[in-house]
Design a protein around this motif. Structure first.
Motif, PDB file in Angstrom:
ATOM      1  N   VAL A  44       0.840  -1.206   0.000  1.00 54.72           N
ATOM      2  CA  VAL A  44       0.000   0.000   0.000  1.00 54.72           C
ATOM      3  C   VAL A  44       0.873   1.253   0.000  1.00 54.72           C
ATOM      4  CG1 VAL A  44      -1.658   1.320   1.374  1.00 54.72           C
ATOM      5  CG2 VAL A  44      -1.998  -1.124   1.035  1.00 54.72           C
ATOM      6  N   MET A  45       1.971   1.236   0.768  1.00 62.25           N
ATOM      7  CA  MET A  45       2.877   2.390   0.790  1.00 62.25           C
ATOM      8  C   MET A  45       3.483   2.633  -0.590  1.00 62.25           C
ATOM      9  SD  MET A  45       4.823   1.949   4.459  1.00 62.25           S
ATOM     10  CE  MET A  45       6.240   2.776   3.842  1.00 62.25           C
ATOM     11  N   PHE A  46       3.879   1.559  -1.275  1.00 60.17           N
ATOM     12  CA  PHE A  46       4.468   1.691  -2.606  1.00 60.17           C
ATOM     13  C   PHE A  46       3.444   2.252  -3.587  1.00 60.17           C
ATOM     14  CE2 PHE A  46       5.323  -0.048  -6.827  1.00 60.17           C
ATOM     15  CZ  PHE A  46       6.590   0.462  -7.041  1.00 60.17           C
ATOM     16  N   ILE A  47       2.229   1.718  -3.554  1.00 58.51           N
ATOM     17  CA  ILE A  47       1.183   2.183  -4.466  1.00 58.51           C
ATOM     18  C   ILE A  47       0.844   3.650  -4.203  1.00 58.51           C
ATOM     19  CG2 ILE A  47      -1.259   1.898  -5.067  1.00 58.51           C
ATOM     20  CD1 ILE A  47      -0.837  -1.137  -4.643  1.00 58.51           C
ATOM     21  N   MET A  48       0.684   4.007  -2.936  1.00 56.73           N
ATOM     22  CA  MET A  48       0.365   5.396  -2.603  1.00 56.73           C
ATOM     23  C   MET A  48       1.510   6.329  -2.984  1.00 56.73           C
ATOM     24  SD  MET A  48      -2.678   5.517  -1.665  1.00 56.73           S
ATOM     25  CE  MET A  48      -2.674   7.238  -1.233  1.00 56.73           C
ATOM     26  N   GLY A  49       2.746   5.890  -2.805  1.00 51.75           N
ATOM     27  CA  GLY A  49       3.891   6.696  -3.214  1.00 51.75           C
ATOM     28  C   GLY A  49       3.884   6.934  -4.716  1.00 51.75           C
ATOM     29  N   ALA A  50       3.555   5.886  -5.482  1.00 52.36           N
ATOM     30  CA  ALA A  50       3.502   6.030  -6.938  1.00 52.36           C
ATOM     31  C   ALA A  50       2.377   6.981  -7.345  1.00 52.36           C
ATOM     32  CB  ALA A  50       3.296   4.657  -7.590  1.00 52.36           C
ATOM     33  N   ILE A  51       1.207   6.839  -6.721  1.00 50.06           N
ATOM     34  CA  ILE A  51       0.083   7.724  -7.044  1.00 50.06           C
ATOM     35  C   ILE A  51       0.429   9.177  -6.716  1.00 50.06           C
ATOM     36  CG2 ILE A  51      -2.283   8.336  -6.357  1.00 50.06           C
ATOM     37  CD1 ILE A  51      -2.813   5.311  -6.053  1.00 50.06           C
ATOM     38  N   LEU A  52       0.986   9.400  -5.526  1.00 48.77           N
ATOM     39  CA  LEU A  52       1.345  10.764  -5.143  1.00 48.77           C
ATOM     40  C   LEU A  52       2.446  11.334  -6.024  1.00 48.77           C
ATOM     41  CD1 LEU A  52       1.189  10.465  -1.273  1.00 48.77           C
ATOM     42  CD2 LEU A  52      -0.379  11.715  -2.762  1.00 48.77           C
ATOM     43  N   GLY A  53       3.409  10.491  -6.407  1.00 47.56           N
ATOM     44  CA  GLY A  53       4.478  10.944  -7.292  1.00 47.56           C
ATOM     45  C   GLY A  53       3.961  11.330  -8.667  1.00 47.56           C
ATOM     46  N   LEU A  54       3.045  10.507  -9.208  1.00 51.43           N
ATOM     47  CA  LEU A  54       2.463  10.828 -10.514  1.00 51.43           C
ATOM     48  C   LEU A  54       1.601  12.082 -10.438  1.00 51.43           C
ATOM     49  CD1 LEU A  54       1.506   7.236 -11.711  1.00 51.43           C
ATOM     50  CD2 LEU A  54       3.289   8.725 -12.650  1.00 51.43           C
ATOM     51  N   THR A  55       0.850  12.227  -9.360  1.00 55.71           N
ATOM     52  CA  THR A  55       0.026  13.423  -9.187  1.00 55.71           C
ATOM     53  C   THR A  55       0.896  14.665  -9.075  1.00 55.71           C
ATOM     54  OG1 THR A  55      -1.646  12.107  -8.036  1.00 55.71           O
ATOM     55  CG2 THR A  55      -1.763  14.484  -7.735  1.00 55.71           C
ATOM     56  N   ASP A  56       1.968  14.575  -8.319  1.00 54.99           N
ATOM     57  CA  ASP A  56       2.878  15.704  -8.161  1.00 54.99           C
ATOM     58  C   ASP A  56       3.527  16.056  -9.491  1.00 54.99           C
ATOM     59  OD1 ASP A  56       4.390  17.662  -6.658  1.00 54.99           O
ATOM     60  OD2 ASP A  56       6.107  16.305  -6.866  1.00 54.99           O
ATOM     61  N   GLY A  57       3.982  15.051 -10.220  1.00 54.96           N
ATOM     62  CA  GLY A  57       4.605  15.299 -11.524  1.00 54.96           C
ATOM     63  C   GLY A  57       3.625  15.916 -12.505  1.00 54.96           C
ATOM     64  N   GLY A  58       2.384  15.417 -12.511  1.00 50.42           N
ATOM     65  CA  GLY A  58       1.363  15.978 -13.406  1.00 50.42           C
ATOM     66  C   GLY A  58       1.035  17.414 -13.053  1.00 50.42           C
ATOM     67  N   ALA A  59       0.912  17.701 -11.771  1.00 51.95           N
ATOM     68  CA  ALA A  59       0.619  19.065 -11.344  1.00 51.95           C
ATOM     69  C   ALA A  59       1.776  19.983 -11.693  1.00 51.95           C
ATOM     70  CB  ALA A  59       0.347  19.093  -9.839  1.00 51.95           C
TER      71      ALA A  59
END
Length: 69
Positions: A44-59
């Motif tokens: 779950v930590m890995f998945i959430m890190g990936a989601i947050l990283g992609l969201t940050d990069g997109g923003a």
């Protein structure tokens, strides 16, 4: 008549005695359960890190596009 000196129990001793009593009531997980839950938490930590990283990069890209940087 002299009143007897009634000793109040030491608060620290009472705290540790009650804590030990409560810990004896706990239903501790078995080692296979611990390992299974540990892997779930890591996944779950890995998945959430990936989601947050992609969201940050997109923003970041969107703001750069809007600001023309």
């Amino acid at each position: 008549m002299a009143e007897k000196n009634k000793r109040r129990p030491n608060a620290i001793q009472s705290f540790f005695r009650e804590t030990a009593g409560e810990l004896r009531k706990v239903s501790w997980p078995t080692w296979p359960e611990v390992w299974q839950l540990t892997w779930i938490v890591l996944l779950v930590m890995f998945i959430m890190g990936a989601i947050l990283g992609l969201t940050d990069g997109g923003a970041n890209r969107l703001l750069n596009l809007i600001l023309g940087v």
